[in-house]
Design a protein around this motif. Structure first.
Motif, mmCIF file in Angstrom:
data_model
loop_
_atom_site.group_PDB
_atom_site.id
_atom_site.type_symbol
_atom_site.label_atom_id
_atom_site.label_comp_id
_atom_site.label_asym_id
_atom_site.label_seq_id
_atom_site.Cartn_x
_atom_site.Cartn_y
_atom_site.Cartn_z
ATOM 1 N N GLU A 321 0.822 -1.214 0.000
ATOM 2 C CA GLU A 321 0.000 0.000 0.000
ATOM 3 C C GLU A 321 0.851 1.255 0.000
ATOM 4 O O GLU A 321 0.325 2.377 0.041
ATOM 5 C CB GLU A 321 -0.934 -0.001 1.214
ATOM 6 C CG GLU A 321 -2.001 -1.084 1.169
ATOM 7 C CD GLU A 321 -2.840 -1.146 2.441
ATOM 8 O OE1 GLU A 321 -2.912 -0.111 3.153
ATOM 9 O OE2 GLU A 321 -3.409 -2.207 2.736
ATOM 10 N N GLY A 322 2.167 1.097 -0.026
ATOM 11 C CA GLY A 322 3.060 2.245 -0.077
ATOM 12 C C GLY A 322 3.156 3.011 1.225
ATOM 13 O O GLY A 322 3.554 4.185 1.231
ATOM 14 N N LYS A 323 2.825 2.355 2.334
ATOM 15 C CA LYS A 323 2.863 3.035 3.629
ATOM 16 C C LYS A 323 4.241 2.973 4.274
ATOM 17 O O LYS A 323 4.516 3.703 5.235
ATOM 18 C CB LYS A 323 1.819 2.414 4.572
ATOM 19 C CG LYS A 323 0.396 2.552 4.051
ATOM 20 C CD LYS A 323 0.009 4.003 3.834
ATOM 21 C CE LYS A 323 -1.370 4.171 3.243
ATOM 22 N NZ LYS A 323 -2.438 3.703 4.131
ATOM 23 N N ILE A 324 5.083 2.092 3.778
ATOM 24 C CA ILE A 324 6.472 2.009 4.226
ATOM 25 C C ILE A 324 7.335 1.873 2.976
ATOM 26 O O ILE A 324 6.844 1.432 1.917
ATOM 27 C CB ILE A 324 6.714 0.828 5.189
ATOM 28 C CG1 ILE A 324 6.319 -0.509 4.553
ATOM 29 C CG2 ILE A 324 5.980 1.037 6.506
ATOM 30 C CD1 ILE A 324 6.618 -1.732 5.436
ATOM 31 N N PRO A 325 8.606 2.257 3.016
ATOM 32 C CA PRO A 325 9.464 2.180 1.829
ATOM 33 C C PRO A 325 9.536 0.764 1.255
ATOM 34 O O PRO A 325 9.514 -0.226 1.998
ATOM 35 C CB PRO A 325 10.828 2.639 2.350
ATOM 36 C CG PRO A 325 10.502 3.498 3.543
ATOM 37 C CD PRO A 325 9.314 2.864 4.168
ATOM 38 N N ALA A 326 9.634 0.693 -0.042
ATOM 39 C CA ALA A 326 9.711 -0.611 -0.721
ATOM 40 C C ALA A 326 10.954 -1.380 -0.310
ATOM 41 O O ALA A 326 11.007 -2.618 -0.406
ATOM 42 C CB ALA A 326 9.678 -0.412 -2.237
ATOM 43 N N SER A 327 11.974 -0.653 0.180
ATOM 44 C CA SER A 327 13.230 -1.304 0.571
ATOM 45 C C SER A 327 13.187 -1.829 2.018
ATOM 46 O O SER A 327 14.173 -2.397 2.485
ATOM 47 C CB SER A 327 14.382 -0.302 0.439
ATOM 48 O OG SER A 327 14.138 0.841 1.253
#
Length: 560
Positions: A321-327
Motif C-alpha cells: 500500500e506504499g505506507k512504508i518504503p519498498a526497501s
C-alpha cells in the motif's frame, strides 16, 4: 455481596442468617437492628471471608491507583503515545486503600476477633488460631495503608462500636513499625504452639491457604522480613536486628517454595471488566524493560507483554500500500516498549514508536501492550482466573539475596538470586496459565537455564546488587506497591542501570516521582480534628515530609 464470584467461597452462614432475619417478627427484627451485639453473632468464619473479598474487590483502586497512578510512576506501564508533562502529578480517586481498610475490611477483621471474644468460655479457646490469623491480616492491611499515608489510627481504631473511642489517635509510622514487628512475632509463636484444645479451622473460608496453619506461619514470618526491609535507609541497625532474629530463630518459617505464595485466585467473573479492564487505561510496556527482557530472552516476556501488530502479513500489506518504503526489511522482533519520558516524543529517532502506520485493515502499532488477561482474565470472553499477589517466595528469595549483597547477612547472594529468578518465573507461569492468556505456551525445557546463562543475568558480585534489584523490579510486575517501594527505597533500577528506567524529563528538567498520597488537612467540625492535626504536625517534624498535599513529600521510612 460478591461471594458467588469466588469459586471456593461458601456462604451458608450468611444465607442462614438472612433466613433467620426474614422469619423474625417485626419486634424481633427491631431488636436485631438496634442491638449491635446481635449483629456480630454471625460466625467468625464468613466474617473473615468477607473481609478478604472486600480487601481485594476494589475496581477504583485497580483503575486509578494501580493502572493510572503507581504503575505509571514506576514505569511498569505507559500509554501508547507515551507520557504527558502531568505524569508525576497526583491524580484524583487515588488512595482507595485508606477507606477500604477502615470501612470494609479492617473493621470486619476486628469483628472476627470481637465475635470470638464473645463466645462461651468452653468455645473461645477453639478459635485462638483463627483470631491470630485475623490479626496477621490486619497488620498486613494497616502496613499497606501506612505506606502511602504515614501516620494512621491503629491502636485505637475500630473501637467505637465496642464502647471505645470515636476519636482515635494517629499512631506514628515509627510506632506502627514497632507494633507490626512485635505483633507478627507473637503471632508466629502463637501459631507454632501446640493448641490446648482442637482448633476450628477456617477451611474454605480462608481464600488464601484454606486454613493451613503452616502456611500462615510462613506468611507472617515472611511479612516480618518484607516490612523490615523498609527500614534499610531509616534504621539499618533495627533492620539487621530483625533479620538476624528471623534467620537465627525462624529461618525454617520463611516461605520455601512458590507453593507458599500468599495470593488470591479468583474466577474471571469476580472482577469482570469495567474499571478492572487494564486495556481501557492504555497499558503498554516501557522501552527499557522490554529491551532488557528481549535481549536476555527472559521467559516472562511473553507472559508480561503481547506481540506488536507487525505480523508478516501486515508488513507486506503496508509495503504494497506504499505506507512504508519498498526497501523495508521485515523485523522479526515483535516486542518493543514505549519511551516513558514526556520529552521523548521530541526526539526524531524515537518517532516511530509514537505514530502508527495506517493500512486498510487498521493501525499498526510498534509498541507491545501489556498481557491484558494477566490483570483482567474476562477480556475477550476469557474464563481464566485472576491472581492477586500479596507476598511470594520469589520476593523472599530476592530480599535475602539483597541482604547478602549488602553484607547484612552471610548468606550466599548468588544462591538466593538464582532461586529468586527460578521462583519468579514459576509463579508468573502459573499466573499466566490460570489467567488463560490467548497465546500462552508452556515454558521450554531449557528456557530458564538459558536465561540465567546470559552475560547480563549471570550473577556478578561486582554489580550483584544492581542485578538483584533489577530482578526485584521485574518480579514486581503485578505488585505495584512493592515496585513503588523498591524505587523509593533503593533508587534502582534507574537511567544508568542495565535495565534502563528513564527519568521523567519535561522541557529538559527531571521530574521527581510521587512518593506518597495527598494528606488532607481536617475540616472544621471534624470530630477527630485535634488528632488529625497532631498527626500532620508530628509527620512534619521530618523535613522531607514536605507539605501535606504534596505527593512528592515522603513518609517516615522514606528518608532521602
Amino acid at each position: 455481596m460478591k461471594y458467588s464470584k469466588y469459586n471456593v467461597v461458601k456462604v451458608s452462614a450468611f444465607l442462614s442468617f438472612a433466613l433467620l432475619i426474614s422469619s423474625c417478627s417485626k419486634e424481633k427484627f427491631a431488636e436485631y437492628n438496634t442491638n449491635p451485639d446481635a449483629v456480630i453473632t454471625i460466625a467468625p468464619e464468613p466474617l473473615f471471608t468477607k473481609a478478604v473479598t472486600n480487601w481485594h474487590d476494589d475496581s477504583f483502586e485497580a483503575f486509578y491507583e494501580n493502572y493510572r497512578g503507581v504503575s505509571r510512576w514506576t514505569r511498569q506501564m505507559v500509554s501508547l503515545t507515551g507520557n504527558t508533562s502531568t505524569i508525576t502529578d497526583g491524580i484524583g480517586n487515588i488512595n482507595q486503600r485508606y477507606g477500604r481498610f477502615y470501612n470494609s475490611s479492617g473493621d470486619l477483621l476486628v469483628d472476627v476477633q470481637k465475635t470470638i471474644d464473645k463466645l462461651t468460655d468452653d468455645q473461645k479457646p477453639r478459635y485462638a488460631q483463627m483470631k491470630t490469623i485475623a490479626e496477621i491480616m490486619r497488620v498486613y492491611e494497616a502496613w499497606f495503608v501506612t505506606d502511602g499515608n504515614g501516620s494512621i489510627p491503629y491502636t485505637e481504631a475500630f473501637q467505637a462500636r465496642y464502647n471505645g473511642t470515636f476519636t482515635p489517635v494517629y499512631d506514628s509510622q515509627q510506632n506502627l513499625y514497632n507494633i507490626f514487628e512485635q505483633t507478627l512475632k507473637n503471632a508466629v509463636i502463637a501459631l507454632k504452639a501446640q493448641p490446648a484444645v482442637p482448633q476450628v479451622s477456617l477451611g474454605n473460608n480462608d481464600l488464601y491457604f484454606q486454613g493451613a496453619i503452616p502456611k500462615w506461619i510462613k506468611a507472617a514470618t515472611s511479612l516480618r522480613l518484607l516490612i523490615a526491609m523498609r527500614l534499610s535507609k531509616k534504621d539499618p541497625a533495627k533492620l539487621k536486628a530483625i533479620v538476624t532474629d528471623i534467620l537465627t530463630n525462624n529461618a525454617a518459617d520463611l516461605m520455601s517454595s512458590p507453593d507458599d505464595d500468599w495470593s488470591l485466585k479468583a474466577g474471571s467473573n469476580f472482577i469482570g471488566t469495567g474499571n478492572w479492564d487494564v486495556s481501557a487505561s492504555g497499558a503498554y510496556g516501557a522501552n527499557g524493560t522490554v529491551d532488557f527482557m528481549w535481549r536476555n530472552e527472559d521467559p516472562r516476556l511473553p507472559l508480561f507483554y503481547q506481540k506488536n501488530s507487525w505480523t508478516q502479513e501486515n508488513f507486506d500489506a503496508a509495503k504494497s500500500e506504499g505506507k512504508i518504503p519498498a526497501s523495508s526489511v521485515y523485523d522479526t522482533r515483535r516486542y518493543y516498549g514505549q519511551f516513558t519520558s514526556p520529552d521523548a516524543n521530541t526526539i526524531p529517532a524515537k518517532q516511530k514508536f509514537f505514530s502508527p502506520v495506517v493500512i486498510k485493515s487498521g493501525n499498526l502499532d510498534t509498541i507491545s501492550a501489556i498481557q491484558y488477561r494477566m490483570f483482567t482474565p474476562a477480556l475477550s470472553s476469557g474464563t481464566g482466573s485472576a491472581t492477586f499477589l500479596i507476598l511470594t517466595y520469589a520476593d523472599i528469595c530476592l530480599l535475602r539475596a539483597e541482604l547478602a549483597a549488602r553484607n547484612i547477612t552471610t548468606e550466599s547472594a548468588s544462591d538466593w538470586y538464582n532461586k529468586g529468578i527460578d521462583a519468579s518465573i514459576i509463579t508468573y507461569d502459573r499466573i499466566a496459565k490460570a489467567a488463560g492468556l490467548a497465546d500462552y505456551a508452556a515454558l521450554g525445557t531449557n528456557a530458564v537455564a538459558n536465561y540465567k546463562a546470559k552475560p547480563e543475568i549471570v550473577y556478578n558480585p561486582a554489580k550483584g546488587l544492581e542485578q538483584i534489584l533489577i530482578q526485584q523490579y521485574l518480579n514486581f510486575y503485578k505488585n505495584y506497591n512493592e515496585c513503588w517501594a523498591l524505587l523509593k527505597r533503593t533508587g534502582m533500577p534507574n537511567a544508568q542501570t542495565a535495565l534502563v528506567l528513564e527519568d521523567f524529563t519535561f522541557s529538559g528538567q527531571v521530574q521527581a516521582i510521587p512518593r506518597r498520597f495527598v494528606i488532607n488537612f481536617p475540616i472544621a467540625g471534624d470530630a477527630n480534628f485535634t488528632n488529625k492535626q497532631n498527626a500532620i504536625a508530628d509527620m512534619a517534624k521530618e523535613s522531607y515530609f514536605g507539605q501535606p498535599t504534596d505527593v512528592k513529600g515522603r513518609v517516615w521510612w522514606d528518608m532521602p
